[in-house]
Write a protein that holds these residues in place. Sequence first.
Motif, PDB file in Angstrom:
ATOM      1  N   ASP A 213     -16.935  15.027   7.757  1.00 32.22           N
ATOM      2  CA  ASP A 213     -15.635  14.964   7.216  1.00 32.22           C
ATOM      3  C   ASP A 213     -15.588  16.114   6.157  1.00 32.22           C
ATOM      4  O   ASP A 213     -16.312  15.960   5.062  1.00 32.22           O
ATOM      5  CB  ASP A 213     -15.516  13.422   6.568  1.00 32.22           C
ATOM      6  N   GLY A 214     -14.873  17.175   6.328  1.00 29.53           N
ATOM      7  CA  GLY A 214     -14.758  18.339   5.638  1.00 29.53           C
ATOM      8  C   GLY A 214     -13.849  18.345   4.132  1.00 29.53           C
ATOM      9  O   GLY A 214     -14.171  19.046   3.081  1.00 29.53           O
ATOM     10  N   ASP A 215     -12.837  17.469   4.589  1.00 28.78           N
ATOM     11  CA  ASP A 215     -12.104  17.333   3.210  1.00 28.78           C
ATOM     12  C   ASP A 215     -11.939  16.095   2.563  1.00 28.78           C
ATOM     13  O   ASP A 215     -11.259  15.840   1.596  1.00 28.78           O
ATOM     14  CB  ASP A 215     -10.491  17.662   3.654  1.00 28.78           C
ATOM     15  N   ASP A 217     -11.401  12.905   3.262  1.00 29.00           N
ATOM     16  CA  ASP A 217     -10.154  11.965   3.520  1.00 29.00           C
ATOM     17  C   ASP A 217     -10.877  10.632   4.124  1.00 29.00           C
ATOM     18  O   ASP A 217     -10.067   9.542   4.499  1.00 29.00           O
ATOM     19  CB  ASP A 217      -9.029  12.322   3.860  1.00 29.00           C
ATOM     20  N   ILE A 220     -12.848  12.060  10.318  1.00 26.68           N
ATOM     21  CA  ILE A 220     -13.059  13.405  10.780  1.00 26.68           C
ATOM     22  C   ILE A 220     -11.751  13.891  11.894  1.00 26.68           C
ATOM     23  O   ILE A 220     -11.591  13.062  12.919  1.00 26.68           O
ATOM     24  CB  ILE A 220     -14.455  13.377  11.669  1.00 26.68           C
ATOM     25  N   SER A 225      -7.143  18.945  10.616  1.00 21.20           N
ATOM     26  CA  SER A 225      -7.635  19.238   9.510  1.00 21.20           C
ATOM     27  C   SER A 225      -8.658  20.569   9.671  1.00 21.20           C
ATOM     28  O   SER A 225      -9.653  20.637  10.085  1.00 21.20           O
ATOM     29  CB  SER A 225      -8.658  18.114   8.712  1.00 21.20           C
TER      30      SER A 225
HETATM   31 CA    CA Z   1     -11.622  14.707   7.171  1.00 15.90          CA
END
Ligand code: CA
Length: 418
Positions: A213-215, A217, A220, A225
């Motif tokens: 999960d890069g952001d 939230d 994934i 995203s």
């Molecule tokens: Ca994400």
Amino acid sequence: MLLNRPYSVILAVTWIAAVCAMASSAAFAKPSTEFSAFIEGLWPDAKVAGVSRKTFDTAFAGVEPDLTIPDLDLPGRPKIDNSGQAEFTKTAVDYLSKSYLQGLAVQGRKFLAEHKAALERIEGLTGVDRYTLVAIWGRETAYGTYHPPNDAIRMLATLAYTGKRKDRFREELIAALVMLQQGIPRSDMKSSWAGAVGLTQAMPTEYLKFAIDGDGDGKIDIWRSVADALAFTAKQLEGKGWVRGARWGYEVVAPPHADCSLEGPPDARPIGDWVRMGFKKASGNPFTKAELASDAYLMMPAGAYGPAFLAAQNFRVIRLYNTSDLYALFVGNLGDRIRGGGEFVTAWKSFSQPKTRTVEGVQSRLKQLGYPMDKIDGKIGSNTRKQIGLYEKANGLSIDCWPSERVLAHAESQAAGR
Ligand code: CA
């Protein structure tokens, strides 16, 4: 990763048009009961991997094999020149089209600013620089503007059923089912013909190993995203041995006595040794101390007809993302252009790509003559170029490290005289 990118679409479309008619003929149509039995045979492995029967049945509902895609092992199908794969059918000058690279670089700089915070976080986490990540996104889906049209489950099932690398794609298919089990919507599983998914086009087994999960939230989403997709790509590159803070490689100028037969990973050595042999950065700038100590190999993707590069560890890593010298060079160079440089100093010469059968002919003749040619595949890789260079050198021919009718005719006469 892999194959069917925007750049190769035209080729692929032409190719598909050519085989569609044949695909419908009985020559290589298999009864669908056989395909159904194949699918049912996947169930035990899918179950062990944690896939429910409901997910399994939903995944394959209405799925039929697509016998028009490349890389299938079908009796009666005519041999196609390198399966329409742009990495191997385009010459360097076309593949590394300056206007295409420049256009992507301008857009890339815009996205660099737009996703600055996420990219800084990803860099800190993995050590992979933002320029390379944005370049991969640009290369793979033209920053999300290219939408791969195929159903990934159908592509992977076809390749696992009757592809040339069935075991590999069977593994990818099971991984894709696991993705569905994890809650990925069935409708998101769109892919290139080779089954790569998401904004940066990666295979399902890679997703299961590296997606994060890069952001932040909590989900994934490598389709919508950008931060998730680029974090996933960075984790992949990190996992393949990315060296933090290092470049992919350098365009160099070779000294007069050196030639293209020095190319290839087996002749890798510290950059300091290359410099002592007379190689210089094409930019004219000196190598740093850290660069001089790092290993690199000579890479000349157009033989004597274009620039020479010293390819460092990070070039090898990009090449593991997609196994092609031109692909890795495209990504490395696009990253450089996004940074604000990247112009090639030595020009690429324009020439027509040799036919696959010419390349295969040269490969098999050289093998017959005792040159270490591990693959007769019609693809012009490092070893093929190098062995041609060594052959030309040994036979007093002009050295260009490039498969041609001239080299083929010479090697044929040598082989015949033995
Ligand atoms: Ca994400």
